[in-house]
Motif scaffolding. Structure first.
Motif, PDB file in Angstrom:
ATOM      1  N   GLY A  18       0.780  -1.226   0.000  1.00  0.00           N
ATOM      2  CA  GLY A  18       0.000   0.000   0.000  1.00  0.00           C
ATOM      3  C   GLY A  18       0.816   1.283   0.000  1.00  0.00           C
ATOM      4  O   GLY A  18       0.248   2.376   0.105  1.00  0.00           O
ATOM      5  N   GLU A  19       2.125   1.172  -0.126  1.00  0.00           N
ATOM      6  CA  GLU A  19       2.975   2.372  -0.110  1.00  0.00           C
ATOM      7  C   GLU A  19       2.584   3.302  -1.260  1.00  0.00           C
ATOM      8  O   GLU A  19       2.338   2.859  -2.373  1.00  0.00           O
ATOM      9  N   ARG A  20       2.541   4.609  -0.965  1.00  0.00           N
ATOM     10  CA  ARG A  20       2.151   5.592  -1.978  1.00  0.00           C
ATOM     11  C   ARG A  20       3.308   6.497  -2.411  1.00  0.00           C
ATOM     12  O   ARG A  20       3.389   6.875  -3.562  1.00  0.00           O
ATOM     13  N   VAL A  21       4.188   6.837  -1.480  1.00  0.00           N
ATOM     14  CA  VAL A  21       5.323   7.720  -1.775  1.00  0.00           C
ATOM     15  C   VAL A  21       6.591   6.999  -1.343  1.00  0.00           C
ATOM     16  O   VAL A  21       6.740   6.636  -0.176  1.00  0.00           O
ATOM     17  N   CYS A  40       4.051  -2.495  -5.384  1.00  0.00           N
ATOM     18  CA  CYS A  40       3.244  -1.449  -4.733  1.00  0.00           C
ATOM     19  C   CYS A  40       2.239  -0.893  -5.744  1.00  0.00           C
ATOM     20  O   CYS A  40       2.529   0.069  -6.453  1.00  0.00           O
ATOM     21  N   ASN A  42      -0.365   0.857  -5.414  1.00  0.00           N
ATOM     22  CA  ASN A  42      -0.922   2.188  -5.154  1.00  0.00           C
ATOM     23  C   ASN A  42       0.114   3.306  -5.195  1.00  0.00           C
ATOM     24  O   ASN A  42      -0.195   4.431  -4.818  1.00  0.00           O
ATOM     25  N   VAL A  43       1.327   2.995  -5.617  1.00  0.00           N
ATOM     26  CA  VAL A  43       2.382   4.012  -5.598  1.00  0.00           C
ATOM     27  C   VAL A  43       1.987   5.190  -6.493  1.00  0.00           C
ATOM     28  O   VAL A  43       1.462   5.014  -7.588  1.00  0.00           O
ATOM     29  N   GLU A  44       2.183   6.400  -5.956  1.00  0.00           N
ATOM     30  CA  GLU A  44       1.850   7.626  -6.683  1.00  0.00           C
ATOM     31  C   GLU A  44       3.089   8.432  -7.031  1.00  0.00           C
ATOM     32  O   GLU A  44       3.105   9.150  -8.019  1.00  0.00           O
ATOM     33  N   ILE A  69       2.243   7.654 -12.390  1.00  0.00           N
ATOM     34  CA  ILE A  69       3.172   7.750 -11.261  1.00  0.00           C
ATOM     35  C   ILE A  69       4.157   8.883 -11.538  1.00  0.00           C
ATOM     36  O   ILE A  69       4.764   8.937 -12.604  1.00  0.00           O
ATOM     37  N   TYR A 127       3.319  17.880  -5.056  1.00  0.00           N
ATOM     38  CA  TYR A 127       2.534  16.669  -4.822  1.00  0.00           C
ATOM     39  C   TYR A 127       1.631  16.852  -3.602  1.00  0.00           C
ATOM     40  O   TYR A 127       0.439  16.536  -3.630  1.00  0.00           O
ATOM     41  N   LYS A 131      -2.605  16.994  -3.282  1.00  0.00           N
ATOM     42  CA  LYS A 131      -3.362  16.100  -2.415  1.00  0.00           C
ATOM     43  C   LYS A 131      -4.302  16.844  -1.472  1.00  0.00           C
ATOM     44  O   LYS A 131      -5.166  16.236  -0.865  1.00  0.00           O
TER      45      LYS A 131
END
Length: 132
Positions: A18-21, A40, A42-44, A69, A127, A131
């Motif tokens: 679930g890591e995003r950053v 990952c 959900n990485v953004e 991404i 970023y 958000k």
């Protein structure tokens, strides 16, 4: 906000899905980035030091763009990976952003101002602004 710091290739396979950053503190190969995105879902944002950014291939840049991404330059100044695997961005940064937004400042201007005030770079600040 927390940034997961990855200092070795071997750590990619142990990342929380679930890591995003994520900050890569090593020079990633194409395979490393593919493995990271595969692991990952959900990485953004993937952040890498500016000296490594120049070595990322155009094909990886296009792949990340297609996946939605962001690939950004930056460092996690003063972070000790042996103490904590996450670099935390102070809540005061969010408060400062809200304060400047309430004054009617544009996102680019806010990012430049906070970049001068702290140790965060413009890309990660943009970023955070997106958000909010």
């Amino acid at each position: 906000m927390k940034i997961r710091v990855v200092s070795k290739r071997k750590e990619i396979e142990t990342l929380d899905e679930g890591e995003r950053v994520i900050h890569l503190a090593f020079r990633p190969s194409n395979k490393d980035i593919f493995d990271l995105v595969k692991r990952c879902k959900n990485v953004e944002v993937i952040q890498i030091p500016s000296s490594y950014r120049k070595t990322v291939s155009k094909s990886i840049e296009m792949f990340l763009e297609m996946e939605g991404i962001r690939l950004i330059e930056g460092d996690v100044w003063g972070h000790r990976k042996d103490i904590n695997e996450y670099y935390s961005i102070s809540p005061s940064v969010n408060e400062r952003i809200k304060e400047l937004k309430s004054e009617g400042m544009a996102d680019e201007e806010i990012a430049r101002k906070i970049e001068r005030e702290g140790k965060l770079n413009k890309d990660i600040l943009l970023y955070i602004l997106d958000k909010q």
